[in-house]
Design an enzyme around this catalytic site. Structure first.
Site, short mmCIF file in Angstrom:
data_model
loop_
_atom_site.label_atom_id
_atom_site.label_comp_id
_atom_site.label_asym_id
_atom_site.label_seq_id
_atom_site.Cartn_x
_atom_site.Cartn_y
_atom_site.Cartn_z
N ARG A 212 0.84 -1.20 0.00
CA ARG A 212 0.00 0.00 0.00
C ARG A 212 0.87 1.25 0.00
O ARG A 212 0.60 2.21 -0.73
CB ARG A 212 -0.92 -0.01 1.22
CG ARG A 212 -2.00 -1.08 1.19
CD ARG A 212 -3.02 -0.87 2.29
NE ARG A 212 -2.63 -1.37 3.60
CZ ARG A 212 -2.91 -2.58 4.06
NH1 ARG A 212 -3.54 -3.46 3.29
NH2 ARG A 212 -2.56 -2.93 5.29
N PHE A 228 -10.44 -5.55 -6.76
CA PHE A 228 -10.59 -6.39 -5.56
C PHE A 228 -10.22 -5.55 -4.33
O PHE A 228 -9.41 -5.95 -3.49
CB PHE A 228 -9.69 -7.63 -5.63
CG PHE A 228 -9.87 -8.46 -6.87
CD1 PHE A 228 -10.90 -9.37 -6.98
CD2 PHE A 228 -8.99 -8.33 -7.94
CE1 PHE A 228 -11.06 -10.15 -8.12
CE2 PHE A 228 -9.13 -9.10 -9.08
CZ PHE A 228 -10.18 -10.01 -9.17
N ASP A 250 -15.18 -3.83 -6.07
CA ASP A 250 -15.33 -5.05 -5.28
C ASP A 250 -16.75 -5.56 -5.44
O ASP A 250 -17.66 -4.79 -5.77
CB ASP A 250 -15.03 -4.78 -3.79
CG ASP A 250 -14.62 -6.05 -3.05
OD1 ASP A 250 -13.40 -6.30 -2.95
OD2 ASP A 250 -15.52 -6.78 -2.60
N ASP A 300 -5.14 -6.97 -6.86
CA ASP A 300 -4.88 -7.71 -5.63
C ASP A 300 -6.01 -8.71 -5.38
O ASP A 300 -6.83 -8.53 -4.48
CB ASP A 300 -4.75 -6.73 -4.46
CG ASP A 300 -4.38 -7.42 -3.16
OD1 ASP A 300 -3.80 -8.52 -3.21
OD2 ASP A 300 -4.68 -6.87 -2.08
N CYS A 340 -1.52 -14.09 -3.65
CA CYS A 340 -1.38 -14.55 -2.25
C CYS A 340 -1.52 -16.06 -2.17
O CYS A 340 -1.68 -16.62 -1.09
CB CYS A 340 -2.41 -13.86 -1.36
SG CYS A 340 -4.12 -14.23 -1.79
#
Length: 396
Positions: A212, A228, A250, A300, A340
Site C-alpha cells: 500500500r 478487488f 469489489d 490484488d 497470495c
C-alpha cells in the site's frame, strides 16, 4: 507421555532441518493411541528422539512440531515464551509504522503451528487451525492475557482448513467482550476500519501494508483503478499521494461502504473516489470495450489456488486478469499485481504475468518486487511461510 511416532528410515531428514511437519506416509509405526491434538514424541526408525509434536489423526500432516527439545514442556509458559519472542521480532516494525494493528503470531514461522494472532488496537484475534492449537487453546489464551492484560481475545477459527484437522469452525470471545462495532487501527499515519467479527480472515489484510505504501509513490496526478479493493486501503495511500481519481472495485457492498468510511476517517477528498460494486473480470472487459484507460492499476485478487490440483486453473485466472489490466493501461502506465496463493512460487507468478503481457501485445518491465510485510516473517526452516508475491511493472 506414552504416545510416540516412529518414522520410516530416511524420513527424519526434514526434522533435522527443523521443518515442523510430519506427513502420514513418513510414519512407520505408532506407539499408544494418541487422540486429536495429543502430544506425541517423534523418533527415528532406530529410536533416536527428534521432536515433540501435536497429533492429528485425520490430516495428511499427521503431526506438527512444537519443540525439538525433549526437556521442554508444552504448557502456558511455553506459549508465553514463543509469543514474547514473536513480539520482540516485530518491535521495530510496530514502532517504525506507528502500528496499532499488526500480526503478532504467524503460525509455523513463529514456532507455533496452526496459530495465527492479529492485534487490532485492544483486541487480539486468533485463528486456531491445527488440532494442537485447539487442544492448547486455554494455555494460549492464558499466555496472551499475561502478555496483553489490557486486551480482549476473540476467536475467528471459521476457516475450511479446520475440517482437514477434524475440527469444526468456531468464532466468539475467548476473553473479554466481543467488539460491539468496528475497530480503528493506525498504520503509517492512516486510520483504517477493521470488522473483527465479519471481515475477511481475522478482519483485515495486514500483510499488504508495504505494498500500500509503495502505491503512494505512483499516485501523484494519476488516474487509478483499484481492483478487488475490499475496504479500499490501497486507495487511501493513492489519495494521500495526490492522485486525480481512484476507482475502488469489489463485489461486496459492505466492503465498499467501509472503503468510503475509511476515506472519511482520514479526511481525504471523497470527490476523487468512485465505488463500483461489480465482478472485476466482467468490469475489466467492459472497460476494454469502452476504450477506458488508466495510469495505474492495482490487481490484488483473493487466493486462486487452495490446492495443487487448482494451480493450473489459478494460473489461467492470474493470466486473464493481468492481460486485461495491461490492455487498460496507458503506455508507460504502472501495474501493481499480486498473488497470495502460497502454492504459486515467485518465478511461476512472474512467468504468468510475462505471458499475460504477450497476450495483451504489450511490453512489460518489472521495476520492483513486493512481498508480505515484515510482521509476517518467514522462518528459515519453513519456506512455505513465503506466500505473498507482488510486482510493480511498467507497461508499454
Amino acid at each position: 507421555m506414552s504416545c510416540a511416532l516412529y518414522l520410516q528410515p530416511g524420513r527424519e531428514k526434514s526434522l533435522k532441518r527443523k521443518h515442523p511437519w510430519i506427513f502420514s506416509k513418513a510414519i512407520k509405526k505408532i506407539k499408544g493411541k494418541p487422540g486429536l491434538g495429543d502430544l506425541v514424541k517423534i523418533y527415528s526408525h532406530d529410536g533416536q528422539y527428534l521432536a515433540t509434536a501435536a497429533y492429528s489423526p485425520s490430516s495428511q500432516i499427521r503431526a506438527r512440531i512444537w519443540t525439538f527439545d525433549e526437556s521442554e514442556q508444552i504448557d502456558q509458559n511455553f506459549f508465553k515464551r514463543r509469543l514474547s519472542r514473536a513480539l520482540q521480532v516485530r518491535e521495530y516494525v510496530i514502532d517504525e509504522g506507528g502500528l496499532t494493528g499488526y500480526r503478532l503470531c504467524a503460525a509455523e514461522s513463529d514456532g507455533l503451528p496452526g496459530i495465527t494472532i492479529d492485534k487490532f488496537d485492544n483486541y487480539l484475534v486468533c485463528q486456531l487451525l491445527s488440532a494442537g492449537a485447539e487442544r492448547h487453546k486455554g494455555e494460549i489464551v492464558a499466555a496472551l492475557r499475561e502478555l496483553f492484560p489490557e486486551c480482549a481475545v476473540y476467536e475467528r477459527s471459521d476457516v475450511d482448513v479446520r475440517k482437514k484437522e477434524g475440527l469444526e469452525k468456531i468464532t466468539g470471545p475467548l476473553h473479554g467482550d466481543a467488539p460491539k462495532e468496528t475497530v480503528l487501527i493506525e498504520e503509517n499515519g492512516l486510520k483504517l476500519e477493521v470488522d473483527i467479527i465479519n471481515g475477511h480472515k481475522t478482519g483485515f489484510y495486514l500483510d499488504q501494508r508495504d505494498s500500500r505504501a509503495a502505491l503512494e509513490r505512483f499516485s501523484k496526478g494519476k488516474t487509478i483503478l483499484n481492483c478487488f479493493c475490499y475496504t479500499g486501503t490501497f486507495s487511501l495511500y493513492a489519495l494521500r499521494g495526490g492522485c486525480n481519481e481512484v476507482i475502488n472495485v469489489d463485489v461486496s457492498q459492505p466492503a465498499l461502504d467501509t472503503a468510503k468510511r475509511n476515506v472519511e476517517h482520514n479526511n481525504l477528498d471523497l470527490s476523487k473516489v468512485d465505488f463500483v460494486k461489480k465482478d472485476v473480470f466482467k468490469l475489466l472487459r467492459e472497460y476494454r470495450e469502452q476504450g477506458k484507460q488508466f495510469d495505474t492499476i492495482v490487481m490484488d485478487p483473493p487466493k486462486f489456488a487452495e490446492s495443487k490440483a487448482q494451480l493450473t486453473g489459478a494460473c489461467r485466472g492470474y493470466k486473464d486478469i493481468n492481460m486485461l489490466a495491461m490492455q487498460l493501461l496507458k503506455p508507460g502506465g504502472t501495474l501493481l499485481t499480486f498473488s497470495c496463493s502460497g502454492l504459486m512460487d515467485q518465478n511461476l507468478f512472474q512467468k504468468v504475468v510475462a505471458d499475460a503481457a504477450l497476450d495483451a501485445k504489450r511490453d512489460l518491465v518489472i521495476m520492483e518486487r513486493l512481498n508480505q510485510a515484515p510482521d509476517h516473517p518467514i522462518a528459515g526452516f519453513y519456506p512455505e511461510g513465503f506466500y505473498l508475491k507482488g510486482l510493480i511493472c511498467k507497461v508499454y
